[in-house]
Design a protein around this motif. Sequence first.
Motif, PDB file in Angstrom:
ATOM      1  N   ASP A 117       0.858  -1.184   0.000  1.00  0.00           N
ATOM      2  CA  ASP A 117       0.000   0.000   0.000  1.00  0.00           C
ATOM      3  C   ASP A 117       0.894   1.234   0.000  1.00  0.00           C
ATOM      4  O   ASP A 117       1.648   1.479   0.941  1.00  0.00           O
ATOM      5  N   LEU A 150       0.248   4.453   0.207  1.00  0.00           N
ATOM      6  CA  LEU A 150      -0.028   5.468   1.216  1.00  0.00           C
ATOM      7  C   LEU A 150       0.566   5.069   2.569  1.00  0.00           C
ATOM      8  O   LEU A 150       1.119   5.911   3.283  1.00  0.00           O
ATOM      9  N   SER A 151       0.483   3.806   2.897  1.00  0.00           N
ATOM     10  CA  SER A 151       1.111   3.325   4.133  1.00  0.00           C
ATOM     11  C   SER A 151       2.626   3.492   4.075  1.00  0.00           C
ATOM     12  O   SER A 151       3.252   3.856   5.077  1.00  0.00           O
ATOM     13  N   VAL A 194       2.015  12.213  -1.481  1.00  0.00           N
ATOM     14  CA  VAL A 194       0.559  12.071  -1.365  1.00  0.00           C
ATOM     15  C   VAL A 194      -0.128  12.684  -2.587  1.00  0.00           C
ATOM     16  O   VAL A 194      -1.097  12.127  -3.114  1.00  0.00           O
ATOM     17  N   ILE A 251       0.256  10.204  -5.445  1.00  0.00           N
ATOM     18  CA  ILE A 251      -0.602   9.024  -5.271  1.00  0.00           C
ATOM     19  C   ILE A 251      -2.059   9.375  -5.504  1.00  0.00           C
ATOM     20  O   ILE A 251      -2.824   8.545  -6.001  1.00  0.00           O
ATOM     21  N   SER A 252      -2.459  10.592  -5.192  1.00  0.00           N
ATOM     22  CA  SER A 252      -3.851  10.965  -5.433  1.00  0.00           C
ATOM     23  C   SER A 252      -4.174  10.993  -6.923  1.00  0.00           C
ATOM     24  O   SER A 252      -5.332  10.866  -7.308  1.00  0.00           O
ATOM     25  N   ARG A 296      -2.853   5.162  -8.856  1.00  0.00           N
ATOM     26  CA  ARG A 296      -3.458   4.119  -8.031  1.00  0.00           C
ATOM     27  C   ARG A 296      -2.762   4.040  -6.683  1.00  0.00           C
ATOM     28  O   ARG A 296      -1.569   4.311  -6.588  1.00  0.00           O
ATOM     29  N   ARG A 297      -3.508   3.644  -5.666  1.00  0.00           N
ATOM     30  CA  ARG A 297      -2.951   3.581  -4.312  1.00  0.00           C
ATOM     31  C   ARG A 297      -2.172   2.298  -4.068  1.00  0.00           C
ATOM     32  O   ARG A 297      -1.180   2.295  -3.338  1.00  0.00           O
ATOM     33  N   MET A 298      -2.616   1.211  -4.658  1.00  0.00           N
ATOM     34  CA  MET A 298      -1.964  -0.085  -4.403  1.00  0.00           C
ATOM     35  C   MET A 298      -0.993  -0.411  -5.520  1.00  0.00           C
ATOM     36  O   MET A 298      -1.251  -0.159  -6.699  1.00  0.00           O
ATOM     37  N   GLU A 299       0.121  -0.980  -5.142  1.00  0.00           N
ATOM     38  CA  GLU A 299       1.124  -1.416  -6.107  1.00  0.00           C
ATOM     39  C   GLU A 299       0.701  -2.781  -6.647  1.00  0.00           C
ATOM     40  O   GLU A 299       0.039  -3.554  -5.983  1.00  0.00           O
TER      41      GLU A 299
END
Length: 79
Positions: free
Chosen positions: A24, A26-27, A68, A71-72, A75-78
């Motif tokens: 993730d 963002l994490s 951030v 990412i916005s 996509r958020r997930m790789e």
Amino acid sequence: MQLLNVILIIFLIMCAIAVEKTKDLLSAIVIFAAYSLVMAVLWLLLKAPDIAMTEAAIGAGVTTILFVAVISKTRRMEK
């Protein structure tokens, strides 16, 4: 004081591994911001307040905001 330095360095190593392992994005950014803040504390303990302020402002502040923002727009997930 020596024990605090060792604890912070172990936390840095754990953060670096966690950023590499997480899928993730963002994490990963949040963990990277924590890494930068701990680095700023270490610089402060090493009596380098100018480098500590720069690390906190650029490493944890500006870089996190830029990541951030990117990412916005993606996509958020790789994969």
